[in-house]
Design a protein around this motif. Structure first.
Motif, PDB file in Angstrom:
ATOM      1  N   GLU A  55       0.821  -1.211   0.000  1.00  0.00           N
ATOM      2  CA  GLU A  55       0.000   0.000   0.000  1.00  0.00           C
ATOM      3  C   GLU A  55       0.854   1.260   0.000  1.00  0.00           C
ATOM      4  OE1 GLU A  55      -2.423  -0.774   3.385  1.00  0.00           O
ATOM      5  OE2 GLU A  55      -3.883  -1.958   2.242  1.00  0.00           O
ATOM      6  N   ASN A  56       1.963   1.257   0.727  1.00  0.00           N
ATOM      7  CA  ASN A  56       2.841   2.424   0.721  1.00  0.00           C
ATOM      8  C   ASN A  56       3.345   2.724  -0.682  1.00  0.00           C
ATOM      9  OD1 ASN A  56       2.530   2.801   3.435  1.00  0.00           O
ATOM     10  ND2 ASN A  56       4.583   2.120   4.025  1.00  0.00           N
ATOM     11  N   ARG A  57       3.719   1.679  -1.414  1.00  0.00           N
ATOM     12  CA  ARG A  57       4.209   1.868  -2.783  1.00  0.00           C
ATOM     13  C   ARG A  57       3.085   2.294  -3.720  1.00  0.00           C
ATOM     14  NH1 ARG A  57       9.705   2.491  -2.719  1.00  0.00           N
ATOM     15  NH2 ARG A  57      10.616   1.021  -1.234  1.00  0.00           N
ATOM     16  N   GLN A  58       1.879   1.823  -3.464  1.00  0.00           N
ATOM     17  CA  GLN A  58       0.735   2.261  -4.256  1.00  0.00           C
ATOM     18  C   GLN A  58       0.516   3.760  -4.089  1.00  0.00           C
ATOM     19  OE1 GLN A  58      -2.837  -0.162  -3.597  1.00  0.00           O
ATOM     20  NE2 GLN A  58      -1.514  -1.871  -2.999  1.00  0.00           N
ATOM     21  N   TYR A  59       0.517   4.227  -2.839  1.00  0.00           N
ATOM     22  CA  TYR A  59       0.341   5.656  -2.575  1.00  0.00           C
ATOM     23  C   TYR A  59       1.385   6.479  -3.320  1.00  0.00           C
ATOM     24  CZ  TYR A  59      -2.880   5.131   1.446  1.00  0.00           C
ATOM     25  OH  TYR A  59      -3.950   4.878   2.271  1.00  0.00           O
ATOM     26  N   ARG A  60       2.626   6.055  -3.218  1.00  0.00           N
ATOM     27  CA  ARG A  60       3.711   6.822  -3.829  1.00  0.00           C
ATOM     28  C   ARG A  60       3.545   6.905  -5.345  1.00  0.00           C
ATOM     29  NH1 ARG A  60      10.074   6.903  -2.542  1.00  0.00           N
ATOM     30  NH2 ARG A  60      10.790   7.738  -4.522  1.00  0.00           N
ATOM     31  N   ALA A  61       3.265   5.759  -5.957  1.00  0.00           N
ATOM     32  CA  ALA A  61       3.142   5.739  -7.415  1.00  0.00           C
ATOM     33  C   ALA A  61       1.951   6.566  -7.884  1.00  0.00           C
ATOM     34  CB  ALA A  61       3.020   4.295  -7.903  1.00  0.00           C
ATOM     35  N   ILE A  62       0.814   6.399  -7.226  1.00  0.00           N
ATOM     36  CA  ILE A  62      -0.384   7.128  -7.627  1.00  0.00           C
ATOM     37  C   ILE A  62      -0.234   8.626  -7.365  1.00  0.00           C
ATOM     38  CG2 ILE A  62      -2.826   7.487  -7.060  1.00  0.00           C
ATOM     39  CD1 ILE A  62      -2.340   5.099  -8.860  1.00  0.00           C
ATOM     40  N   GLY A  63       0.345   8.982  -6.216  1.00  0.00           N
ATOM     41  CA  GLY A  63       0.516  10.400  -5.879  1.00  0.00           C
ATOM     42  C   GLY A  63       1.438  11.130  -6.819  1.00  0.00           C
ATOM     43  N   ASN A  64       2.404  10.418  -7.398  1.00  0.00           N
ATOM     44  CA  ASN A  64       3.350  11.038  -8.331  1.00  0.00           C
ATOM     45  C   ASN A  64       2.834  11.079  -9.771  1.00  0.00           C
ATOM     46  OD1 ASN A  64       5.456  11.706  -6.579  1.00  0.00           O
ATOM     47  ND2 ASN A  64       6.339   9.645  -6.678  1.00  0.00           N
ATOM     48  N   ALA A  65       1.706  10.428 -10.028  1.00  0.00           N
ATOM     49  CA  ALA A  65       1.249  10.241 -11.408  1.00  0.00           C
ATOM     50  C   ALA A  65       0.592  11.490 -11.984  1.00  0.00           C
ATOM     51  CB  ALA A  65       0.268   9.065 -11.475  1.00  0.00           C
ATOM     52  N   VAL A  66       0.566  11.543 -13.306  1.00  0.00           N
ATOM     53  CA  VAL A  66      -0.231  12.525 -14.034  1.00  0.00           C
ATOM     54  C   VAL A  66      -1.649  11.962 -14.155  1.00  0.00           C
ATOM     55  CG1 VAL A  66      -0.524  13.735 -16.242  1.00  0.00           C
ATOM     56  CG2 VAL A  66       1.779  13.297 -15.339  1.00  0.00           C
ATOM     57  N   PRO A  67      -2.678  12.748 -13.835  1.00  0.00           N
ATOM     58  CA  PRO A  67      -4.041  12.229 -13.987  1.00  0.00           C
ATOM     59  C   PRO A  67      -4.317  11.820 -15.433  1.00  0.00           C
ATOM     60  CG  PRO A  67      -4.050  14.246 -12.682  1.00  0.00           C
ATOM     61  CD  PRO A  67      -2.669  14.097 -13.233  1.00  0.00           C
ATOM     62  N   PRO A  68      -4.676  10.563 -15.676  1.00  0.00           N
ATOM     63  CA  PRO A  68      -4.874  10.110 -17.049  1.00  0.00           C
ATOM     64  C   PRO A  68      -5.893  10.936 -17.838  1.00  0.00           C
ATOM     65  CG  PRO A  68      -4.798   8.237 -15.567  1.00  0.00           C
ATOM     66  CD  PRO A  68      -4.810   9.454 -14.703  1.00  0.00           C
ATOM     67  N   VAL A  69      -6.983  11.352 -17.180  1.00  0.00           N
ATOM     68  CA  VAL A  69      -7.994  12.141 -17.895  1.00  0.00           C
ATOM     69  C   VAL A  69      -7.415  13.477 -18.343  1.00  0.00           C
ATOM     70  CG1 VAL A  69     -10.161  13.423 -17.615  1.00  0.00           C
ATOM     71  CG2 VAL A  69     -10.021  11.034 -16.884  1.00  0.00           C
ATOM     72  N   LEU A  70      -6.612  14.119 -17.497  1.00  0.00           N
ATOM     73  CA  LEU A  70      -6.017  15.390 -17.882  1.00  0.00           C
ATOM     74  C   LEU A  70      -5.048  15.205 -19.042  1.00  0.00           C
ATOM     75  CD1 LEU A  70      -5.916  18.394 -17.260  1.00  0.00           C
ATOM     76  CD2 LEU A  70      -4.114  17.938 -15.574  1.00  0.00           C
ATOM     77  N   MET A  71      -4.250  14.141 -18.999  1.00  0.00           N
ATOM     78  CA  MET A  71      -3.348  13.857 -20.106  1.00  0.00           C
ATOM     79  C   MET A  71      -4.128  13.558 -21.377  1.00  0.00           C
ATOM     80  SD  MET A  71      -0.277  13.666 -21.131  1.00  0.00           S
ATOM     81  CE  MET A  71       0.480  13.084 -22.649  1.00  0.00           C
ATOM     82  N   TRP A  72      -5.229  12.831 -21.258  1.00  0.00           N
ATOM     83  CA  TRP A  72      -6.056  12.524 -22.422  1.00  0.00           C
ATOM     84  C   TRP A  72      -6.554  13.815 -23.068  1.00  0.00           C
ATOM     85  CZ3 TRP A  72     -10.857  13.437 -24.394  1.00  0.00           C
ATOM     86  CH2 TRP A  72     -11.284  12.616 -25.439  1.00  0.00           C
ATOM     87  N   LYS A  73      -6.964  14.771 -22.255  1.00  0.00           N
ATOM     88  CA  LYS A  73      -7.463  16.042 -22.794  1.00  0.00           C
ATOM     89  C   LYS A  73      -6.385  16.753 -23.615  1.00  0.00           C
ATOM     90  CE  LYS A  73     -11.563  16.102 -20.718  1.00  0.00           C
ATOM     91  NZ  LYS A  73     -12.850  16.185 -21.419  1.00  0.00           N
ATOM     92  N   VAL A  74      -5.146  16.755 -23.102  1.00  0.00           N
ATOM     93  CA  VAL A  74      -4.049  17.410 -23.828  1.00  0.00           C
ATOM     94  C   VAL A  74      -3.746  16.649 -25.111  1.00  0.00           C
ATOM     95  CG1 VAL A  74      -1.607  18.060 -23.716  1.00  0.00           C
ATOM     96  CG2 VAL A  74      -3.083  18.407 -21.713  1.00  0.00           C
ATOM     97  N   ALA A  75      -3.658  15.318 -25.016  1.00  0.00           N
ATOM     98  CA  ALA A  75      -3.332  14.510 -26.186  1.00  0.00           C
ATOM     99  C   ALA A  75      -4.446  14.581 -27.231  1.00  0.00           C
ATOM    100  CB  ALA A  75      -3.088  13.062 -25.765  1.00  0.00           C
ATOM    101  N   ASN A  76      -5.684  14.640 -26.792  1.00  0.00           N
ATOM    102  CA  ASN A  76      -6.805  14.760 -27.719  1.00  0.00           C
ATOM    103  C   ASN A  76      -6.767  16.101 -28.448  1.00  0.00           C
ATOM    104  OD1 ASN A  76      -9.331  13.721 -28.825  1.00  0.00           O
ATOM    105  ND2 ASN A  76     -10.328  15.311 -27.613  1.00  0.00           N
ATOM    106  N   SER A  77      -6.396  17.156 -27.733  1.00  0.00           N
ATOM    107  CA  SER A  77      -6.255  18.468 -28.376  1.00  0.00           C
ATOM    108  C   SER A  77      -5.136  18.447 -29.414  1.00  0.00           C
ATOM    109  CB  SER A  77      -5.977  19.551 -27.330  1.00  0.00           C
ATOM    110  OG  SER A  77      -7.121  19.814 -26.561  1.00  0.00           O
ATOM    111  N   LEU A  78      -4.043  17.761 -29.086  1.00  0.00           N
ATOM    112  CA  LEU A  78      -2.947  17.621 -30.047  1.00  0.00           C
ATOM    113  C   LEU A  78      -3.423  16.874 -31.291  1.00  0.00           C
ATOM    114  CD1 LEU A  78       0.164  18.068 -30.430  1.00  0.00           C
ATOM    115  CD2 LEU A  78       0.455  15.750 -29.566  1.00  0.00           C
ATOM    116  N   THR A  79      -4.191  15.809 -31.072  1.00  0.00           N
ATOM    117  CA  THR A  79      -4.717  15.028 -32.186  1.00  0.00           C
ATOM    118  C   THR A  79      -5.610  15.875 -33.084  1.00  0.00           C
ATOM    119  OG1 THR A  79      -4.664  13.010 -30.854  1.00  0.00           O
ATOM    120  CG2 THR A  79      -6.078  12.989 -32.792  1.00  0.00           C
ATOM    121  N   ASN A  80      -6.529  16.605 -32.459  1.00  0.00           N
ATOM    122  CA  ASN A  80      -7.514  17.355 -33.227  1.00  0.00           C
ATOM    123  C   ASN A  80      -6.928  18.567 -33.929  1.00  0.00           C
ATOM    124  OD1 ASN A  80      -9.602  15.614 -32.533  1.00  0.00           O
ATOM    125  ND2 ASN A  80     -10.139  16.767 -30.703  1.00  0.00           N
TER     126      ASN A  80
END
Length: 331
Positions: A301-326
């Motif tokens: 669980e400690n490693r889960q917290y660390r990995a998730i807390g450091n991550a880029v929110p996938p939905v936010l990244m999708w929005k940027v990548a979708n804008s790049l696509t369009n």
């Protein structure tokens, strides 16, 4: 899917990939809350991170695999050819050396890591890159560090757009502010690109209550001890601690520190039946906009917290990548 220069996908290399927030976002084809984020025209051909535990989570969730490797050990000429480079590079420890003109200096090696992206860009010259970082990068060293970082990317041959995005304005129940840096080898792409526009008005933002796990309310291990509560209450007024979240609003920013969350810190906590409790790792994952199908359980669980807390929110990244696509890829 629209054809892109005769091919159906663009190839992606992901440095500092962590558990895969940026990578999931740029690939798409996942569901979060009631929305389906469609597949985007990108294929990841290489991913690397130096955290073996984050890589374990990554490899449990992607068909391609993350290589556990220090980015400084990567030989740029050996990186697979690609069209877009990703990197949520660490931002700690920038300093300014007092010279004329001033130059970037470093308190430790972590501050140098964005140069590893620059090296790959100079060698491989992909069509695009996307970097992500904390809001504080804009003001680091009295505002002097960020322009120098941008200049290094420009010297690698790229035109640059950047913008501070707030995750809560893009359908995510978290007030997470992050700087996105998008680089373009070709001026036409640079000219055509537009960042995604915030679409969630304040009154319509996704509330924290939508991602709370009611099962966690039944597990004693997530609740703080009475001793911890009493210690916090003695200093709460003076130190502004015990930051209980309003579940009808987006959550404050979560971080990798959730593994060691304290009532005497500034970490977001919940109040359940007049008792304080921390978020579970799955709730942290929900807050970050990972789909519920995202696998976490192969590490502690400690490693889960660390990995998730450091991550880029996938939905936010999708929005940027979708804008790049369009704006740059689909005729």
């Amino acid at each position: 899917m629209a054809q892109i220069n005769g091919n159906s996908t663009l190839k992606v290399v992901s440095l500092f990939c962590g558990c895969g927030g940026m990578d999931l976002g740029i690939q798409g084809n996942f569901k979060y809350l009631e929305n389906h984020y469609e597949a985007l025209p990108f294929e990841i051909v290489y991913a690397a991170d130096n955290d073996a535990y984050a890589a374990k989570i990554y490899n449990d969730n992607f068909s391609h695999k993350c290589e556990v490797k220090d980015v400084r050990d990567i030989v740029p000429s050996e990186v697979p050819d690609h069209d877009i480079l990703l990197g949520g590079f660490p931002c700690q420890s920038f300093s300014i050396i007092a010279q004329n003109p001033p130059r970037l200096g470093y308190k430790d090696d972590r501050g140098k890591l964005f140069f590893e992206m620059v090296k790959v860009l100079k060698e491989k010259q992909p069509r695009f890159f996307i970097g992500e970082n904390v809001k504080g990068l804009l003001s680091a060293n009295k505002g002097q560090a960020f322009p120098m970082i941008i200049k290094e990317f420009e010297k690698a041959g790229y035109y640059i757009h950047f913008k501070l995005l707030n995750a809560s304005e893009f359908g995510i129940p978290q007030k997470r502010e992050r700087v996105f840096i998008v680089g373009f080898r070709d001026f036409d792409d640079y000219f055509n690109f537009k960042f995604p526009q915030p679409y969630t008005l304040t009154k319509n933002k996704i509330a924290l209550r939508h991602v709370i796990d009611k099962e966690a309310d039944k597990d004693e291990k997530w609740f703080f001890s009475q001793r911890a509560v009493e210690g916090m209450l003695r200093v709460r007024e003076k130190m502004n601690k015990g930051r209980v979240q309003d579940i009808d609003q987006p959550c404050n920013t979560i971080s990798s520190h959730l593994a060691k969350v304290s009532l005497n810190g500034t970490d977001p906590v919940l109040m359940v039946n007049e008792r304080y409790r921390r978020f579970s790792p799955r709730e942290a994952s929900n807050i970050q906009s990972f789909p519920r199908s995202f696998k976490l359980d192969s590490v502690s669980e400690n490693r889960q917290y660390r990995a998730i807390g450091n991550a880029v929110p996938p939905v936010l990244m999708w929005k940027v990548a979708n804008s790049l696509t369009n704006s740059c890829l689909i005729p």
